[in-house]
Design an enzyme around this catalytic site. Structure first.
Site, PDB file in Angstrom:
ATOM      1  N   GLU A  35      -4.185   0.774  -5.811  1.00 37.43           N
ATOM      2  CA  GLU A  35      -3.317  -0.343  -6.128  1.00 37.43           C
ATOM      3  C   GLU A  35      -3.278  -0.523  -7.639  1.00 37.43           C
ATOM      4  OE1 GLU A  35      -0.551  -1.932  -5.631  1.00 37.43           O
ATOM      5  OE2 GLU A  35      -1.316  -2.184  -3.577  1.00 37.43           O
ATOM      6  N   CYS A  59       0.874  -1.175   0.000  1.00 41.05           N
ATOM      7  CA  CYS A  59       0.000   0.000   0.000  1.00 41.05           C
ATOM      8  C   CYS A  59       0.910   1.224   0.000  1.00 41.05           C
ATOM      9  CB  CYS A  59      -0.907  -0.001   1.227  1.00 41.05           C
ATOM     10  SG  CYS A  59      -2.008   1.443   1.318  1.00 41.05           S
TER      11      CYS A  59
END
Length: 225
Positions: free
Chosen positions: A106, A2
């Site tokens: 993402e 992340c």
């Protein structure tokens, strides 16, 4: 992993919603559609569980020679927290924190290309990632507070996009994660994937790796297809 996420809510509103107070630095923090490594971002620490503060994204251990190491420590794998010397003391000594967010980004590999996605929780306007924090001092003695976001194996939604995802905590788990009386080994049981059916994802047009992306609201821009 992340490496980019958003927190576009006004912290004064969040302060009222969560019944927390803002630190002086947090009062001056501006919402961001694209939080990147090294930037300041809102956290709640175990030392001050009733306060929202702002720390730098990318953990710099107190023993580090240079704060640049933070770029390599934006994430900590849940499976090895009690094995890694950089993270174990933080878990055991309750240097745990909550990282405020409203979505994260993402990239899905599609051949030689990477398609960015925005992932959010439709039933939770804001939420917290599980995190670890540290305080480092530069040669002049100035404190540099930082954090790392803990990641875990993906749920059924995320596994179609990436092989890791950040640990998102429920409201009850947030309290446990900051509780100094909790056994560190028991806390590891909290670090699982958030339910896939409580999350949504969509493709976005612009690349979140571009810091200029934060000059407008990319969270609202979806691909047409």
């Amino acid at each position: 992993m992340c490496g980019r996420y958003s927190e576009k809510q006004d912290l004064k509103i969040v302060e009222d919603q969560l019944k927390l107070r803002l630190s002086e630095k947090a009062k001056n923090w501006k919402p961001s559609f694209n939080i990147a490594p090294s930037q300041l971002a809102p956290v709640v620490t175990s030392d001050k569980p009733d306060q929202i503060d702002v720390f730098h994204f990318g953990l710099v251990p107190h023993w580090a020679k240079d704060k640049k190491v933070g770029y390599k420590m934006i994430n900590a794998r849940s499976e090895t927290l009690l094995e890694k010397p950089s993270y174990k003391p933080l878990v055991v000594n309750n240097k745990r924190c909550l990282v405020l967010a409203d979505s994260f980004f993402e990239w899905k590999k599609e051949g030689k290309e990477k398609q960015p996605f925005r992932i959010y929780l439709p039933e939770r306007e804001i939420f917290f990632f599980a995190g670890l924090c540290s305080s480092w001092k530069d040669p002049e003695g100035e404190a540099y507070n930082s954090f790392s976001i803990i990641t875990t194996s993906p749920n059924k939604l995320m596994e179609k996009i990436h092989d890791r995802m950040p640990v998102i905590l429920t409201r009850e788990e947030e309290k446990l994660w900051l509780d100094p009386d909790q056994n560190p080994k028991d806390l590891l049981k909290l670090l699982n994937a958030y339910p896939a059916d409580s999350m949504k994802a969509y493709e976005i047009e612009h690349d979140a790796s571009d810091k200029k992306w934060n000059e407008y609201n990319p969270c609202e821009i979806q691909c047409d297809h």
